[in-house]
Design a protein around this motif. Structure first.
Motif, mmCIF file in Angstrom:
data_model
loop_
_atom_site.group_PDB
_atom_site.id
_atom_site.type_symbol
_atom_site.label_atom_id
_atom_site.label_comp_id
_atom_site.label_asym_id
_atom_site.label_seq_id
_atom_site.Cartn_x
_atom_site.Cartn_y
_atom_site.Cartn_z
ATOM 1 N N TYR A 147 -0.564 -6.253 -2.861
ATOM 2 C CA TYR A 147 0.472 -5.483 -2.147
ATOM 3 C C TYR A 147 1.168 -4.499 -3.066
ATOM 4 O O TYR A 147 1.488 -3.378 -2.680
ATOM 5 C CB TYR A 147 1.578 -6.414 -1.639
ATOM 6 C CG TYR A 147 1.283 -7.204 -0.408
ATOM 7 C CD1 TYR A 147 0.593 -6.661 0.683
ATOM 8 C CD2 TYR A 147 1.751 -8.516 -0.311
ATOM 9 C CE1 TYR A 147 0.371 -7.426 1.816
ATOM 10 C CE2 TYR A 147 1.527 -9.274 0.823
ATOM 11 C CZ TYR A 147 0.836 -8.722 1.884
ATOM 12 O OH TYR A 147 0.636 -9.468 2.998
ATOM 13 N N HIS A 179 -0.479 0.170 -1.065
ATOM 14 C CA HIS A 179 0.527 0.223 0.006
ATOM 15 C C HIS A 179 -0.152 0.515 1.327
ATOM 16 O O HIS A 179 -0.409 1.663 1.679
ATOM 17 C CB HIS A 179 1.607 1.241 -0.341
ATOM 18 C CG HIS A 179 2.270 0.904 -1.645
ATOM 19 N ND1 HIS A 179 2.727 1.842 -2.543
ATOM 20 C CD2 HIS A 179 2.530 -0.294 -2.215
ATOM 21 C CE1 HIS A 179 3.232 1.229 -3.595
ATOM 22 N NE2 HIS A 179 3.127 -0.076 -3.417
ATOM 23 N N ASP A 214 1.241 3.007 4.001
ATOM 24 C CA ASP A 214 1.393 4.411 3.578
ATOM 25 C C ASP A 214 0.059 5.079 3.269
ATOM 26 O O ASP A 214 0.029 6.273 2.954
ATOM 27 C CB ASP A 214 2.239 4.498 2.297
ATOM 28 C CG ASP A 214 3.592 3.839 2.471
ATOM 29 O OD1 ASP A 214 4.034 3.742 3.644
ATOM 30 O OD2 ASP A 214 4.190 3.410 1.465
#
Ligand code: ARG
Length: 593
Positions: free
Chosen positions: A550, A554, A557
C-alpha cells in the motif's frame, strides 16, 4: 474427471531442481528448495550440492554449476546464482509470478488440494466438566481444537468434533449430596418413590455454580463429607432413579449454558457426547478385554499392564476397575475409542488436551493398541501449555479462582470497545453494529493471541497487548481485511473492477505475490504438525507485505487503468487468502470497521 492436484510454487521449483540432481546421478531429494533466509541474495535457495558432493565424489561448487545449467528455464528463472561453497540462489521471473497469482485467483480453493484419501478424523476437544467451573485448559482446548476441526475439514477430511463432556465424575455425586442437605424434602431423595419426577429442574445454573465450590471445599476438608458424596456417586452410577433424574437436570442445565457460551466464542461442536454415554458399553468392553486375556486381576482390581521393555520412565498399568468395582477416567476413554472406531469409523483420533494429561493418554493409547480395540485408527495426544495470568499462575477471570467463559467473553468485548474508541474505529456507526464489531474484535484478539503461540508453549494473558490494532494481533488482521473490503467497495463505486494480475513492477508488489504463493506450505505445516501458529504467522507476514505494498502503490490514484485493475486483482487475492486463514482460525471479519 478429477483435477490434477495443484502444485505450489515451491513444489514447482523443487521439482525442477530434483530433476537436475537426478540427471547428475544424485538423490532427487537434494533438490529441495526453501524460501531464502537472505532475500537480498535471492527469493529462494537450494543447498543440495553440499550433500551431493560425497556421493558423487565431486566438488560441491561444480555440482551446483551443473545443476544450474540443467535447471535453466528462462520463463521461470530470472536468476540462478552461486554463492559460497555451492549454494544456489534463485529468483523467479515476474511473468512466472504473475502467472502464479492469476492461477491462484482462478482457483476457488486458492491452490490447496483436497486430501487424496479423505480420512474420518475425530477431534476430541473442549472437554469441560458439567456443573463444574471451566478452567483455561478447557478454553485453550476449545480454541485450538476448533481451529484444527476447520483446517482438517477444509483439507477434505470427514471431521467430527466431539466435546467429550465430563458428566459422570464425582462432582455429580457431590452436587446430589449437597442438594440433599439443602432441600432434603425434594421427591428425588424419597427412596420409596421411583418417579415420575418434576420436569422442571429444582435448581438453576447459578445455584449449581454456588453449590459446587461449597461442597467441594467441605469434601476436601472433611472425611465424612467426602464419604457421603462418594456414596451418592456410587448410587447414581448404580442407577438410583431419583439421582438419575437429578443428574439429568444438572446435565441439561449445564449443556444449555455451555452451548450458549461456546456459540458466542464461535465454537460449535458436532457431537455433544459425554462420558456417561459410554457407561452402558463398559461391561461388554470389560468382558471382551478379560476374554482376550488383556485385562488381568491385580489385588482385587482389574488392570491392563502397558509397560514396555524400553520405557525410560515408570509406566503404571491402566486401572480398568478399582477394587470397589468402580470404573475410571481411563476406562471411559477406552470405551470411547472403541465406539469411535466401531461406530464412527475413525481413522485418526486427535485429543486436544492439557499437557498434564500426557501420561494418561500414553497409557490409554497403549491399552487400546494392545487390546486391538483401536483397530487401525491412529491416536494422537496434542498437548498444549497453560495460559497464565500476570502472576504466573493459570489465568482466572475472578476472585476465588474460577474462570467463566461468559466473563472472559465480556472482558474481551469491553476491552475491544475501549481500543476502538481510542483508535476512533467504528465510532460513527449505529450502536448495535459497533457492539457486533467489538464482539468480533474481542474474539479475534483472544483466538489469535492463543493460536499464534507454538501449541505446547505457555503464554501470559495480556489483554492490553492482545487487543491492539498494531503488531501480531487478531485486530491487526481484521483491520487489514476490512481495509481491502473498503478499497474494493470504493473501486466498485467508481466502476473499477479487479482485473488480470500483471507482472509485478516493484519490489513491494513482487514481495506480496511471493507471500501469496506460500499459502499451501503454511496450511501443510499447520496440518502436518497440528500447529495452528503456522497459519497465524503466515497471515501476519501477508498483512505486513500488504501494508508495504500500500505504501508503495497507491491503488486509487493510479493512472494506468490496466495496472490499477491488476492491483485491485492482487488485493482481492490477498483478501481471499486472509478470509481463508482467519476462517481457519475461527476469526470472523466484520463488513466494515
Ligand atoms: N473432562 C476432562 C478434564 O477436564 C477432559 C477430557 C479430555 N478428553 C478425553 N477424552 N479424556 O480434564
Amino acid at each position: 474427471m478429477s483435477q490434477p492436484a495443484p502444485i505450489s510454487l515451491l513444489e514447482e521449483l523443487t521439482a525442477r531442481f530434483a530433476a537436475a540432481f537426478a540427471g547428475l546421478g544424485a538423490d532427487p531429494a537434494l533438490g529441495q528448495v526453501a524460501v531464502s533466509q537472505r532475500p537480498e541474495l535471492g527469493q529462494f535457495q537450494c543447498n543440495g550440492a553440499m550433500s551431493a558432493s560425497k556421493a558423487l565424489k565431486r566438488n560441491p561448487r561444480e555440482i551446483a554449476e551443473a545443476v544450474v545449467v540443467a535447471a535453466r528455464d528462462e520463463a521461470l528463472f530470472a536468476e540462478l546464482t552461486l554463492a559460497g561453497p555451492g549454494f544456489i540462489n534463485v529468483r523467479v521471473t515476474d511473468a512466472a509470478l504473475a502467472a502464479r497469482a492469476n492461477a491462484l485467483a482462478a482457483d476457488p480453493r486458492l491452490g490447496i488440494a483436497r486430501a487424496a484419501v479423505p480420512q474420518t478424523v475425530v477431534i476430541d476437544y473442549g472437554g469441560p466438566n458439567v456443573a463444574k467451573p471451566m478452567h483455561v485448559g478447557h478454553l485453550r482446548s476449545s480454541i485450538i481444537g476448533d481451529s484444527l476441526v476447520r483446517l482438517f475439514r477444509f483439507l477434505g477430511h470427514d471431521v467430527k468434533g466431539d466435546i467429550h463432556l465430563g458428566d459422570w465424575g464425582t462432582q455429580m455425586g457431590m452436587l446430589i449430596y449437597e442438594l440433599s442437605r439443602l432441600q432434603p424434602n425434594l421427591p428425588y431423595f424419597d427412596p420409596a418413590l421411583a418417579g415420575p419426577y418434576p420436569a422442571e429442574p429444582p435448581v438453576t445454573m447459578e445455584d449449581l455454580q454456588a453449590m459446587y465450590p461449597a461442597v467441594a471445599a467441605r469434601c476436601k476438608a472433611d472425611e465424612d463429607e467426602r464419604r457421603a458424596a462418594t456414596q451418592a456417586t456410587v448410587e447414581l452410577q448404580q442407577g438410583r432413579p431419583g439421582y438419575r433424574a437429578l443428574w439429568q437436570h444438572f446435565r441439561d442445565l449445564s449443556i444449555a449454558e455451555l452451548k450458549a457460551d461456546f456459540h458466542r466464542l464461535g465454537v460449535d461442536f458436532d457431537l455433544w457426547y459425554g462420558e456417561s454415554d459410554y457407561e452402558p458399553d463398559i461391561p461388554a468392553m470389560i468382558a471382551e478385554l478379560r476374554a482376550a486375556g488383556v485385562a488381568i486381576e491385580d489385588a482385587g482390581a482389574l488392570i491392563i499392564p502397558v509397560e514396555q521393555p524400553d520405557d525410560k520412565k515408570p509406566m503404571p498399568p491402566v486401572m480398568l476397575l478399582k477394587s470397589d468395582g468402580g470404573a475410571n477416567y481411563a476406562t471411559t476413554d477406552l470405551a470411547t475409542i472403541r465406539q469411535r472406531v466401531r461406530d464412527l469409523h475413525a481413522d485418526l483420533i486427535l485429543y486436544v488436551v492439557d499437557k498434564r494429561q500426557s501420561l494418561h493418554f500414553e497409557q490409554v493409547f497403549r491399552a487400546a493398541r494392545k487390546s486391538g480395540l483401536a483397530g487401525n485408527a491412529v491416536m494422537e495426544h496434542l498437548p498444549f501449555g497453560t495460559m497464565n495470568g500476570a502472576d504466573g499462575r493459570p489465568f482466572k477471570t475472578r476472585e476465588g479462582g474460577v474462570m467463566r467463559l461468559k466473563d472472559l467473553i465480556a472482558m474481551m468485548t469491553d476491552e475491544a470497545h475501549k481500543r476502538m474508541l481510542e483508535a476512533n474505529v467504528a465510532q460513527d456507526y449505529p450502536g448495535a453494529e459497533r457492539a457486533a464489531i467489538a464482539h468480533k474484535v474481542g474474539m479475534a484478539a483472544l483466538r489469535y493471541a492463543d493460536l499464534m503461540n507454538v501449541r505446547t508453549a505457555d503464554y501470559v494473558f495480556d489483554i492490553e497487548r492482545f487487543t491492539r490494532f498494531e503488531g501480531r494481533t487478531g485486530s491487526y488482521l481484521l483491520y487489514a481485511a476490512v481495509r481491502i473490503q473498503s478499497i474494493l467497495r470504493k473501486a466498485a463505486e467508481r466502476q473499477l473492477a479487479p482485473g488480470t494480475i500483471l507482472p509485478p513492477a516493484c519490489d513491494e508488489e513482487r514481495a506480496l505475490v511471493l507471500a501469496l504463493a506460500q499459502l499451501p506450505e503454511a496450511l501443510r505445516a499447520a496440518a502436518d504438525q497440528r500447529m495452528p501458529h503456522h497459519l497465524c504467522a503466515f497471515a501476519f507476514d501477508l498483512g505486513q507485505a500488504l501494508s508495504r505494498f500500500y505504501n508503495a502503490c497507491h491503488i486509487m490514484d493510479e493512472k494506468d487503468a490496466a495496472r490499477q485493475a491488476s492491483w485491485l486483482g492482487l488485493v482481492t487475492l490477498v483478501l481471499r487468502e486472509l478470509e481463508l486463514l482467519l476462517g481457519l482460525l475461527g476469526i470472523e471479519i466484520p463488513e466494515r470497521m
